[in-house]
Design an enzyme around this catalytic site. Structure first.
Site, PDB file in Angstrom:
ATOM      1  N   GLU A  46      20.293  39.841  40.998  1.00 42.34           N
ATOM      2  CA  GLU A  46      19.597  38.987  40.012  1.00 42.34           C
ATOM      3  C   GLU A  46      20.084  37.513  39.863  1.00 42.34           C
ATOM      4  O   GLU A  46      21.189  37.221  39.348  1.00 42.34           O
ATOM      5  CB  GLU A  46      18.795  39.733  38.842  1.00 42.34           C
ATOM      6  CG  GLU A  46      17.957  38.850  37.936  1.00 42.34           C
ATOM      7  CD  GLU A  46      17.155  39.752  37.007  1.00 42.34           C
ATOM      8  OE1 GLU A  46      17.270  40.582  36.934  1.00 42.34           O
ATOM      9  OE2 GLU A  46      17.123  39.004  35.932  1.00 42.34           O
ATOM     10  N   LYS A  56      17.184  47.231  29.999  1.00 47.32           N
ATOM     11  CA  LYS A  56      16.457  46.559  31.279  1.00 47.32           C
ATOM     12  C   LYS A  56      17.978  45.312  31.514  1.00 47.32           C
ATOM     13  O   LYS A  56      18.916  45.720  32.315  1.00 47.32           O
ATOM     14  CB  LYS A  56      15.499  46.604  31.972  1.00 47.32           C
ATOM     15  CG  LYS A  56      16.001  45.628  33.667  1.00 47.32           C
ATOM     16  CD  LYS A  56      15.657  44.713  33.317  1.00 47.32           C
ATOM     17  CE  LYS A  56      15.750  44.311  35.034  1.00 47.32           C
ATOM     18  NZ  LYS A  56      16.422  43.182  35.326  1.00 47.32           N
ATOM     19  N   ASP A 109      29.662  54.709  39.553  1.00 46.64           N
ATOM     20  CA  ASP A 109      28.058  55.211  39.931  1.00 46.64           C
ATOM     21  C   ASP A 109      27.769  54.780  38.672  1.00 46.64           C
ATOM     22  O   ASP A 109      27.332  55.420  38.277  1.00 46.64           O
ATOM     23  CB  ASP A 109      28.443  56.496  40.375  1.00 46.64           C
ATOM     24  CG  ASP A 109      27.236  57.289  40.491  1.00 46.64           C
ATOM     25  OD1 ASP A 109      26.117  57.185  40.565  1.00 46.64           O
ATOM     26  OD2 ASP A 109      27.249  58.341  40.701  1.00 46.64           O
ATOM     27  N   HIS A 138      15.605  31.287  33.595  1.00 42.99           N
ATOM     28  CA  HIS A 138      15.735  32.147  34.781  1.00 42.99           C
ATOM     29  C   HIS A 138      15.156  30.876  36.398  1.00 42.99           C
ATOM     30  O   HIS A 138      15.470  31.731  37.220  1.00 42.99           O
ATOM     31  CB  HIS A 138      14.616  33.755  34.366  1.00 42.99           C
ATOM     32  CG  HIS A 138      14.469  33.761  35.635  1.00 42.99           C
ATOM     33  ND1 HIS A 138      15.641  35.449  35.416  1.00 42.99           N
ATOM     34  CD2 HIS A 138      13.102  34.887  36.572  1.00 42.99           C
ATOM     35  CE1 HIS A 138      14.926  35.857  36.217  1.00 42.99           C
ATOM     36  NE2 HIS A 138      13.749  35.855  37.128  1.00 42.99           N
TER      37      HIS A 138
HETATM   38  C1  MEV Z   1      14.935  40.375  32.916  1.00 43.09           C
HETATM   39  O1  MEV Z   1      16.748  40.951  34.293  1.00 43.09           O
HETATM   40  C2  MEV Z   1      16.156  41.243  32.140  1.00 43.09           C
HETATM   41  C3  MEV Z   1      15.107  40.535  30.824  1.00 43.09           C
HETATM   42  O2  MEV Z   1      13.542  41.633  30.738  1.00 43.09           O
HETATM   43  C4  MEV Z   1      15.345  41.327  29.220  1.00 43.09           C
HETATM   44  C5  MEV Z   1      14.835  41.490  28.238  1.00 43.09           C
HETATM   45  O3  MEV Z   1      13.390  41.191  27.859  1.00 43.09           O
HETATM   46  O4  MEV Z   1      15.829  41.528  27.161  1.00 43.09           O
HETATM   47  C6  MEV Z   1      15.285  38.935  30.302  1.00 43.09           C
END
Ligand code: MEV
Length: 438
Positions: free
Chosen positions: A85, A279, A295, A392
């Site tokens: 990513e 995530k 792992d 991003h």
């Molecule tokens: C993107 O990979 C991760 C985010 O969505 C985490 C979050 O929203 O805290 C930016």
């Protein structure tokens, strides 16, 4: 050629490739060339990778990046991260730099206990089973000694063995619930070997034991396996500084701190947000876990179970202000190893371990948790100030340009254009068209 096959694993690598591209692709020659392009020229190195898994036909690359400037417990680290990513390494680096001037990250290992279980069914008198367990426990433990010799020499081994009655959940269901210390090993093979041995001894001993009315109730081992849920293999990481040091271009420090806390609190109460919040944490965690040959599926499973330990799924971080001091903290269950598995086999894992100063498993727990916390801080910081897309999409721009087939000089021009403009796929396409036409 046929799409069904027996003995695929016995074919040579080249024959496997021939079979797969002929049966499952529309461009056999093109894909054959592609797969071979990813083989390493060094055949010995390629052999090592081929032998990691079954039916290997090629290598699947991930970028290995470095996030420098991590001040952790007063020492500076550069953290290797394997992740596809585009914004993850950049986000980690930004967070590291931010906290470098604000006291850095503090982290400590709270506990290192791992769990394994022998799952079995038993249909007789419960008190007989409980008494039998107590009587047999010393023998069960003694019988494990040969398997545990090396681990015990390193200071690890079995910590506790319990009989657990689970019949309120499932008829006739019991467990031998064992806890282990596995020192620098992740310990999966060690624990599973111990459990299988334990199960065999248990089954044998229980069958040989006299039962009051003669008719022995049926005891059946269902399975013996470690648990990837490790709530007692826990590391705590945090960042903390006076609120007035949280200066932001886009926002006043107090407002920023308040919004950060709100964002964390929303993830505590709202599962839809909590999953995305976590995530983001796992963006950092998995990248270091992968780069150090651990792992990541085990880590993912254990972390998400921990996030749901109170019955609803929650964000893993907490944030608060106390006496003018802002703190962001996270406790994370991490069963990691720095010996065994891929850790000494994969050449790039050896590199990562070297860069990290040959950490012990406890030290690696700290580094991984910090990478996760850094990622969470970076994500929340963007979310509550500029929004996530600005950073991003800037990082994603090169992927868009590669997809559009831009040349190196075209890329330079488009990247320069978007220094001051908002990136989107269509905007990038438009700018590229204009450059091509001019
Ligand atoms: C993107 O990979 C991760 C985010 O969505 C985490 C979050 O929203 O805290 C930016």
């Amino acid at each position: 050629m046929t799409a069904r096959i027996d003995g695929f694993s016995k074919l040579s690598k080249v024959d496997k490739i021939d079979w797969i591209v002929s049966n499952f692709t529309h461009d056999p020659e093109g894909f054959k060339k592609l797969l071979k392009q990813y083989w390493n020229d060094d055949s010995e190195l390629q052999r090592i990778h081929d032998e990691f898994a079954e039916n290997t036909i090629s290598n699947f690359y991930l970028p290995l990046g470095i996030a420098p400037n991590f001040l952790i417990n007063n020492e500076i680290y550069a953290i290797p991260m394997a992740v596809e990513e585009s914004s993850v390494v950049a986000a980690a680096s930004n967070a590291a730099k931010y906290w470098l001037d604000r006291g850095g990250f503090k982290a400590e290992v709270l506990r290192t206990e791992k769990v394994g279980q022998v799952h079995f069914t038993y249909s007789g008198d419960t008190s007989w089973l409980e008494e039998a367990f107590l009587a047999l426990k010393p023998k069960l433990i003694q019988d494990l000694k040969p398997i545990m010799r090396n681990m015990e020499a390193r200071g690890g081994g079995l910590l506790e063995l319990e009989l657990r009655n689970k019949t309120s959940l499932l008829e006739n269901y019991f467990q031998l619930h064992a806890t282990f210390e596995t020192k620098d090993a992740m310990g999966a093979n060690f624990i599973n070997s111990c459990l299988e041995h334990l199960a065999a001894t248990w089954e044998e001993e229980i069958a040989a034991r006299e039962y009051p009315d003669g008719a022995h109730p049926n005891t059946e081992i269902v399975m013996s396996i470690l648990s990837n849920y490790v709530p007692d293999c826990l590391v705590r990481a945090e960042v903390s500084c006076p609120v007035n040091e949280l200066d932001e271009d886009a926002m006043d420090a107090t407002l920023f701190a308040r919004k950060m806390i709100q964002a964390v609190t929303i993830a505590q109460v709202e599962p839809f947000r909590a999953v995305t919040h976590n995530k983001g944490i796992m963006n950092g965690v998995d990248a270091v876990v992968l780069a150090t040959g651990n792992d990541f599926r085990a880590i993912e499973a254990g972390v998400h179970a921990y996030a749901a330990r109170e019955g609803s799924y929650k964000g893993l971080t907490e944030a608060w202000i106390e006496e003018g001091q802002f703190t962001l903290r996270m406790d994370l269950p991490l069963a990691l190893g720095t010996v065994g598995g891929l850790t000494r086999l994969h050449p790039l894992v050896r590199f990562s371990m070297e860069v990290l100063g040959q950490p012990s498993a406890r030290e690696l727990m700290i580094l991984v948790a910090v990478a996760g916390l850094a990622q969470n801080f970076a994500a929340l910081r963007s979310l509550v100030t500029t929004g996530i897309q600005q950073g991003h999409m800037k990082m994603h721009l090169l992927n868009i340009l590669n997809q559009l087939g831009a040349s190196t000089s075209e890329k330079e021009k488009v990247v320069a254009h978007f220094k001051t403009a908002t990136v989107s796929f269509s905007a990038a396409q438009e700018v590229l068209e204009q450059i091509r036409q001019s």
